[in-house]
Enzyme design. Structure first.
Site, PDB file in Angstrom:
ATOM      1  CB  THR A 168      -0.875  -0.025   1.269  1.00  0.00           C
ATOM      2  OG1 THR A 168      -1.826  -1.064   1.124  1.00  0.00           O
ATOM      3  CG2 THR A 168      -1.588   1.302   1.518  1.00  0.00           C
ATOM      4  NE  ARG A 196      -9.997  -5.974   3.323  1.00  0.00           N
ATOM      5  CZ  ARG A 196      -8.897  -5.236   3.432  1.00  0.00           C
ATOM      6  NH1 ARG A 196      -8.460  -4.532   2.418  1.00  0.00           N
ATOM      7  NH2 ARG A 196      -8.228  -5.211   4.552  1.00  0.00           N
ATOM      8  CB  VAL A 197     -13.681  -1.179   1.585  1.00  0.00           C
ATOM      9  CG1 VAL A 197     -12.948   0.149   1.762  1.00  0.00           C
ATOM     10  CG2 VAL A 197     -14.410  -1.216   0.247  1.00  0.00           C
ATOM     11  N   GLY A 198     -10.690  -1.942   2.997  1.00  0.00           N
ATOM     12  CA  GLY A 198      -9.896  -1.889   4.231  1.00  0.00           C
ATOM     13  C   GLY A 198      -9.921  -0.503   4.849  1.00  0.00           C
ATOM     14  CG  ASP A 199      -6.272   0.717   6.600  1.00  0.00           C
ATOM     15  OD1 ASP A 199      -6.210  -0.289   5.860  1.00  0.00           O
ATOM     16  OD2 ASP A 199      -5.295   1.452   6.812  1.00  0.00           O
ATOM     17  CB  THR A 219       0.772   0.621   5.027  1.00  0.00           C
ATOM     18  OG1 THR A 219       0.769  -0.626   4.321  1.00  0.00           O
ATOM     19  CG2 THR A 219       2.155   0.826   5.632  1.00  0.00           C
ATOM     20  N   GLY A 220      -0.895  -1.694   6.593  1.00  0.00           N
ATOM     21  CA  GLY A 220      -0.874  -2.922   7.394  1.00  0.00           C
ATOM     22  C   GLY A 220      -2.271  -3.517   7.463  1.00  0.00           C
ATOM     23  N   GLY A 222      -5.702  -3.692   7.682  1.00  0.00           N
ATOM     24  CA  GLY A 222      -6.749  -2.688   7.576  1.00  0.00           C
ATOM     25  C   GLY A 222      -7.923  -2.860   8.526  1.00  0.00           C
TER      26      GLY A 222
END
Ligand code: ASP
Length: 297
Positions: A168, A196-199, A219-220, A222
């Site tokens: 990311t 799917r949506v992360g942070d 980053t990492g 989410g």
């Protein structure tokens, strides 16, 4: 302390293999230069963040733009978010499939009354805002097609990925007037569920900027960062006594209850840049107008 120009970028926090470390470092330094050049030629901090992230999205080394991980159905879905620390305006897109530079689309959303546009609506909005589109297949590179084939034969759990792959990207900028901006862009996790949506596009989780606090991109893992509201809480740790280097380390402590791994870049309102990670390595670079660049890995 008077504000000074400062720029920080990252390209993911994970166990970056030795053979690709130079490419990660080079990519970050090139993006850093693009951001600083934008600032010194009179661009805003939003312009600088966008310019730096476009460089990283265009580099297939990273999990952003072309070269991103494929989702479980075998295509690329991208998320990006950008925030202006001056007026707290933000813009984000999620699960977009035909946009080479999602950070440009996120920036276009920021210029509207809205803050987050997803999926097919984002494609319509890209047309309206005259943001470049592409064939979704163009975003796929051979390396990721091969990874997808291997994962399909052996589907992993989401948790198994963290610390194994990453990439990311993000950027934070500060100008002479003390205006901060931050942005984050990602292809998310390899083999993620469709939609799917992360942070990364979520304000306060994957990106945050407020002129009275700091600008942050993370980053990492989410899902953990969404639950922890990590980017905002990290920015809020900065005080006159706690500089960004100390705040970033304290921010990593916040991950402990969820055993989460990740990395963070930050610049505060005085232009003090910092980065920290609890993953084995992280790709990042930062610089102020009057110092040399610091870069990793
Ligand atoms: N935070 C990103 C996500 O969960 C992944 C990453 O930073 O590597 O989508």
């Amino acid at each position: 302390m008077r504000p000074r120009i400062a720029m920080a970028v990252h390209g993911g926090a994970w166990d970056i293999p030795r053979r690709v470390r130079a490419a990660h470092r080079r990519g970050c330094l090139t993006a850093l230069d693009a951001g600083l050049e934008t600032l010194s030629s009179g661009g805003s901090t939003l312009d600088a963040v966008e310019a730096a992230i476009v460089v990283l999205e265009n580099d297939i080394t990273f999990d952003a733009g072309r070269g991103s991980f494929l989702n479980a159905a075998g295509y690329v879905e991208l998320d990006a978010g950008i925030m202006d620390g001056f007026d707290l305006k933000s813009g984000a897109v999620a699960a977009v499939t035909a946009i080479p530079n999602p950070i440009r689309l996120a920036r276009a959303v920021l210029e509207t009354e809205n803050s987050l546009i997803v999926g097919p609506g984002a494609a319509l909005f890209a047309d309206e805002a005259a943001i470049e589109t592409c064939d979704p297949d163009w975003l796929i590179v051979d390396r990721e097609r091969r990874r997808w084939n291997e994962l399909k034969a052996n589907p992993p759990t989401a948790r198994e990925f963290f610390g194994v792959v990453g990439g990311t990207v993000g950027a934070v900028a500060l100008d002479y007037d003390g205006n901060l901006a931050a942005g984050t862009s990602t292809g998310g996790l390899p083999f993620k569920p469709v939609g799917r949506v992360g942070d990364s596009p979520i304000v306060g989780a994957g990106v945050y900027a407020a002129n009275n606090l700091a600008g942050v991109s993370v980053t990492g893992w989410g899902e953990a960062f969404v639950r922890l509201v990590w980017a905002y809480r990290a920015a809020a740790l900065v005080t006159a006594e706690v500089d960004p280097a100390a705040a970033c380390l304290r921010a990593l402590d916040l991950l402990e209850p969820l055993s989460a791994r990740g990395g963070i870049i930050m610049i505060d309102r005085f232009g003090r840049p910092a980065a920290a990670h609890n993953s084995p390595t992280m790709a990042y670079a930062y610089r102020t107008a009057d110092s040399r660049a610091v870069a990793a890995p």
